[in-house]
Design a protein around this motif. Structure first.
Motif, PDB file in Angstrom:
ATOM      1  N   ARG A  47     -10.264  66.801  19.635  1.00  0.00           N
ATOM      2  CA  ARG A  47     -11.351  66.347  19.123  1.00  0.00           C
ATOM      3  C   ARG A  47     -11.694  67.112  18.051  1.00  0.00           C
ATOM      4  O   ARG A  47     -11.960  66.754  16.622  1.00  0.00           O
ATOM      5  CB  ARG A  47     -12.775  66.372  19.827  1.00  0.00           C
ATOM      6  CG  ARG A  47     -12.724  65.072  20.818  1.00  0.00           C
ATOM      7  CD  ARG A  47     -14.206  64.940  21.443  1.00  0.00           C
ATOM      8  NE  ARG A  47     -14.716  66.032  22.109  1.00  0.00           N
ATOM      9  CZ  ARG A  47     -14.491  66.238  23.443  1.00  0.00           C
ATOM     10  NH1 ARG A  47     -14.084  65.064  24.308  1.00  0.00           N
ATOM     11  NH2 ARG A  47     -15.173  67.229  23.911  1.00  0.00           N
ATOM     12  N   SER A  48     -11.920  68.561  17.895  1.00  0.00           N
ATOM     13  CA  SER A  48     -11.963  69.533  16.839  1.00  0.00           C
ATOM     14  C   SER A  48     -10.988  69.168  15.930  1.00  0.00           C
ATOM     15  O   SER A  48     -11.456  69.518  14.495  1.00  0.00           O
ATOM     16  CB  SER A  48     -12.073  70.804  17.365  1.00  0.00           C
ATOM     17  OG  SER A  48     -13.071  71.155  18.267  1.00  0.00           O
ATOM     18  N   VAL A  53      -9.289  67.586  10.365  1.00  0.00           N
ATOM     19  CA  VAL A  53      -8.272  66.889   9.574  1.00  0.00           C
ATOM     20  C   VAL A  53      -9.165  65.675   8.785  1.00  0.00           C
ATOM     21  O   VAL A  53      -8.719  65.745   7.441  1.00  0.00           O
ATOM     22  CB  VAL A  53      -7.151  66.072  10.305  1.00  0.00           C
ATOM     23  CG1 VAL A  53      -6.592  65.359   9.411  1.00  0.00           C
ATOM     24  CG2 VAL A  53      -6.472  67.275  10.771  1.00  0.00           C
ATOM     25  N   THR A  54     -10.227  65.334   8.980  1.00  0.00           N
ATOM     26  CA  THR A  54     -10.991  64.320   8.577  1.00  0.00           C
ATOM     27  C   THR A  54     -12.257  64.842   7.681  1.00  0.00           C
ATOM     28  O   THR A  54     -12.507  64.116   6.683  1.00  0.00           O
ATOM     29  CB  THR A  54     -11.558  63.423   9.565  1.00  0.00           C
ATOM     30  OG1 THR A  54     -12.325  63.947  10.369  1.00  0.00           O
ATOM     31  CG2 THR A  54     -10.492  62.597  10.240  1.00  0.00           C
ATOM     32  N   ALA A  55     -12.375  66.195   7.871  1.00  0.00           N
ATOM     33  CA  ALA A  55     -13.437  66.680   6.976  1.00  0.00           C
ATOM     34  C   ALA A  55     -12.932  67.239   5.576  1.00  0.00           C
ATOM     35  O   ALA A  55     -11.485  67.341   5.466  1.00  0.00           O
ATOM     36  CB  ALA A  55     -13.807  68.128   7.767  1.00  0.00           C
ATOM     37  N   ASP A  56     -13.774  67.445   4.802  1.00  0.00           N
ATOM     38  CA  ASP A  56     -13.403  67.748   3.264  1.00  0.00           C
ATOM     39  C   ASP A  56     -13.034  69.088   3.267  1.00  0.00           C
ATOM     40  O   ASP A  56     -13.855  70.148   3.647  1.00  0.00           O
ATOM     41  CB  ASP A  56     -14.623  67.519   2.152  1.00  0.00           C
ATOM     42  CG  ASP A  56     -14.645  66.048   2.096  1.00  0.00           C
ATOM     43  OD1 ASP A  56     -13.747  65.100   2.355  1.00  0.00           O
ATOM     44  OD2 ASP A  56     -16.013  65.589   1.633  1.00  0.00           O
ATOM     45  N   ALA A 227      -7.328  74.736  14.446  1.00  0.00           N
ATOM     46  CA  ALA A 227      -6.760  75.244  13.312  1.00  0.00           C
ATOM     47  C   ALA A 227      -5.325  75.856  13.528  1.00  0.00           C
ATOM     48  O   ALA A 227      -4.315  75.814  12.785  1.00  0.00           O
ATOM     49  CB  ALA A 227      -7.635  76.280  12.367  1.00  0.00           C
ATOM     50  N   ILE A 228      -5.160  76.533  14.791  1.00  0.00           N
ATOM     51  CA  ILE A 228      -3.902  77.101  15.154  1.00  0.00           C
ATOM     52  C   ILE A 228      -2.913  75.829  15.235  1.00  0.00           C
ATOM     53  O   ILE A 228      -1.787  75.866  14.940  1.00  0.00           O
ATOM     54  CB  ILE A 228      -4.185  78.077  16.372  1.00  0.00           C
ATOM     55  CG1 ILE A 228      -4.977  79.008  15.998  1.00  0.00           C
ATOM     56  CG2 ILE A 228      -2.899  78.524  16.701  1.00  0.00           C
ATOM     57  CD1 ILE A 228      -5.129  79.993  17.141  1.00  0.00           C
ATOM     58  N   ALA A 229      -3.299  74.940  16.115  1.00  0.00           N
ATOM     59  CA  ALA A 229      -2.594  73.752  16.357  1.00  0.00           C
ATOM     60  C   ALA A 229      -2.098  73.185  15.063  1.00  0.00           C
ATOM     61  O   ALA A 229      -0.989  72.810  14.977  1.00  0.00           O
ATOM     62  CB  ALA A 229      -3.375  72.766  17.001  1.00  0.00           C
ATOM     63  N   ALA A 230      -2.891  72.928  14.025  1.00  0.00           N
ATOM     64  CA  ALA A 230      -2.373  72.474  12.750  1.00  0.00           C
ATOM     65  C   ALA A 230      -1.512  73.205  12.015  1.00  0.00           C
ATOM     66  O   ALA A 230      -0.501  72.712  11.545  1.00  0.00           O
ATOM     67  CB  ALA A 230      -3.696  72.280  11.810  1.00  0.00           C
TER      68      ALA A 230
END
Length: 260
Positions: A47-48, A53-56, A227-230
């Protein structure tokens, strides 16, 4: 077994380790082996990640880190491959450079980031140089051994067929050493994202490394893991892309046993 069924099973088996890791992760959280506050569940992290990803701004942070990593990798390759080649073909260059390479290989590269800050300030230059230094050394070593280990029979055959001494390096030695050079580049690619993030925690105003530092400092561990996953996804995609490029460049090689 038909080819299509074999390909399907091969793809499925490649996903199994990720599924096992997620189940193990969820089990640790559900059984509270680790405090869920410090190890959020995969669902919370997912969810995070979606929110990030959808945040600016987050994609810009991710792109900045990726460009620093790849920029440092290119710079490290531009120095490491020619230097490793020169060490392999010139005893005088090897005698001069080899002690320096050995002395700096085990040095923690992030330890030099504060020094780079003094010289170049906080920003892209410091981060790219830290990545370049970390990726340059494995490229030197792999290139050196790949060029030095070129089969002598290739050199004899090339000379017998009229290849000049000047033409041996580009047409014989480097082509023979290409698999080893690409291996060094691939290892350098793995170092690139690691060092880029570590350097950003110390010497950056934007970037995923800076976000990880802020999330950890403020206890937002679900966003930190997201963020680590990204970054893991981007680095994995970069590795898969580089692997495909390597296969294309080495298509002249005989296929390994069992991969025909």
């Amino acid at each position: 077994m038909s080819g299509s069924r074999y390909d399907w099973l091969k793809r499925a088996s490649a996903i199994l380790p990720f599924i096992f890791a997620l189940l193990l992760w969820q089990g640790l959280v559900s059984l509270q082996v680790v405090d869920p506050l410090f190890l959020p569940s995969p669902v919370r992290v997912g969810r995070s990640l979606f929110e990030l990803v959808t945040a600016d701004g987050f994609l810009l942070e991710l792109a900045t880190t990726s460009l620093r990593a790849l920029g440092g990798l290119v710079l490290g390759a531009a120095i490491g491959v020619p230097l490793g080649t020169a060490m392999a073909v010139s005893p005088s260059v090897e005698g001069f450079a080899n002690p320096l390479v050995k002395a700096t290989y085990s040095l923690p590269k992030t330890a030099l980031v504060p020094l780079f800050i003094l010289w170049f300030g906080i920003g892209n230059v410091t981060n790219i140089l830290a990545v370049a230094l970390a990726t340059m050394l494995p490229m030197i070593v792999y290139t050196y051994h790949a060029v030095e280990g070129a089969p002598k029979v290739l050199l004899w055959s090339a000379r017998a067929m009229g290849t000049s001494e000047a033409g041996l390096l580009p047409h014989v030695l480097l082509r023979s050493a290409l698999p080893g050079i690409l291996t060094g580049l691939r290892i350098g690619l793995g170092f690139a994202f690691l060092i880029a993030i570590a350097a950003e925690m110390i010497a950056a105003k934007i970037g995923v490394g800076k976000l990880l530092f802020l999330y950890g400092e403020n206890g937002a561990y679900d966003f930190m893991f997201a963020a680590i996953a990204a970054v893991v996804f981007v680095s994995y995609a970069a590795d898969r892309g580089f692997s495909a490029l390597s296969d294309h460049l080495l298509r002249w090689q005989e296929p390994a046993e069992g991969k025909a």
